[in-house]
Design a protein around this motif. Structure first.
Motif, PDB file in Angstrom:
ATOM      1  N   ASP A 176       0.746  -1.133  -0.071  1.00 52.65           N
ATOM      2  CA  ASP A 176      -0.067  -0.105   0.087  1.00 52.65           C
ATOM      3  C   ASP A 176       0.881   1.308  -0.192  1.00 52.65           C
ATOM      4  O   ASP A 176       0.673   2.214  -0.761  1.00 52.65           O
ATOM      5  N   ILE A 177       2.017   1.340   0.791  1.00 56.25           N
ATOM      6  CA  ILE A 177       2.776   2.399   0.901  1.00 56.25           C
ATOM      7  C   ILE A 177       3.497   2.604  -0.522  1.00 56.25           C
ATOM      8  O   ILE A 177       3.617   3.800  -1.093  1.00 56.25           O
ATOM      9  N   MET A 178       4.050   1.541  -1.336  1.00 56.51           N
ATOM     10  CA  MET A 178       4.675   1.625  -2.317  1.00 56.51           C
ATOM     11  C   MET A 178       3.770   2.333  -3.487  1.00 56.51           C
ATOM     12  O   MET A 178       3.958   3.078  -4.160  1.00 56.51           O
ATOM     13  N   LYS A 179       2.705   1.498  -3.268  1.00 58.22           N
ATOM     14  CA  LYS A 179       1.505   2.027  -4.555  1.00 58.22           C
ATOM     15  C   LYS A 179       0.971   3.643  -4.260  1.00 58.22           C
ATOM     16  O   LYS A 179       0.952   4.139  -5.115  1.00 58.22           O
ATOM     17  N   ILE A 184      -5.097   2.601  -3.996  1.00 59.09           N
ATOM     18  CA  ILE A 184      -4.859   1.135  -3.122  1.00 59.09           C
ATOM     19  C   ILE A 184      -6.300   0.900  -2.649  1.00 59.09           C
ATOM     20  O   ILE A 184      -7.102   1.523  -2.522  1.00 59.09           O
ATOM     21  N   PHE A 185      -6.532  -0.334  -2.296  1.00 62.97           N
ATOM     22  CA  PHE A 185      -7.834  -0.815  -1.895  1.00 62.97           C
ATOM     23  C   PHE A 185      -8.180  -0.553  -0.491  1.00 62.97           C
ATOM     24  O   PHE A 185      -7.374  -0.394   0.358  1.00 62.97           O
ATOM     25  N   SER A 186      -9.497  -0.183  -0.346  1.00 60.56           N
ATOM     26  CA  SER A 186      -9.972   0.165   1.095  1.00 60.56           C
ATOM     27  C   SER A 186      -9.902  -1.172   1.731  1.00 60.56           C
ATOM     28  O   SER A 186     -10.072  -2.200   1.131  1.00 60.56           O
ATOM     29  N   GLU A 187     -10.339  -0.984   3.017  1.00 62.50           N
ATOM     30  CA  GLU A 187     -10.317  -2.249   3.689  1.00 62.50           C
ATOM     31  C   GLU A 187     -11.412  -3.193   3.386  1.00 62.50           C
ATOM     32  O   GLU A 187     -11.459  -4.512   3.282  1.00 62.50           O
TER      33      GLU A 187
END
Length: 149
Positions: free
Chosen positions: A22-25, A32-35
């Protein structure tokens, strides 16, 4: 994922892996996808031989919770199957053919500096002992897709 080695797999923490990706994206400006939208994940394992002539073809990124592979030359991808967003968990050199290695370093959850040092040490060991490759064990986050009957 396949393995060319019989030892027990080295696996990273799944939550740390998801967070690092997620950090990289996010750093790359990707969504990034939400939970609620996030798929279930498994961790795959790949053990790949990396010829010494390709060792400069890998770039690493510090993603807070893990060090990820950020970029690869196409020749490295073709030779090894390693992909961006994989994480290196072990680096080995000097396979004795019986499951032992002259050099073995583990990088699970290691900083980018420690991962780079272990990578460099394995390369130096291989070069000093006339080995033609090093071995990288990587983990890959694999989304699980439900199958319909």
């Amino acid at each position: 994922m396949s393995s060319s080695s019989d030892e027990s797999p080295v696996l990273v923490n799944r939550e740390a892996f998801v967070r690092a990706i997620d950090i990289m994206k996010s750093d790359m400006g990707m969504e990034i996808f939400s939970e609620g939208q996030r798929p279930m994940y498994a961790i795959g394992r790949l053990v790949a031989r990396l010829p010494l002539e390709f060792v400069s073809g890998i770039r690493l990124a510090d993603c807070e919770t893990l060090t990820l592979i950020s970029q690869l030359k196409e020749s490295v991808v073709d030779e090894t199957g390693i992909q961006s967003l994989d994480t290196i968990v072990a680096i080995r050199a000097g396979d004795d053919g019986c499951g032992g290695y002259g050099y073995e370093g583990f990088t699970v959850g290691a900083s980018i500096a420690d991962t780079a040092q272990t990578y460099t040490d394995a390369i130096k060991y291989a070069m000093l002992n006339n080995f033609k490759h090093i071995e990288l064990e990587v983990n890959r986050l694999v989304p699980l897709i439900s199958s319909s009957e």
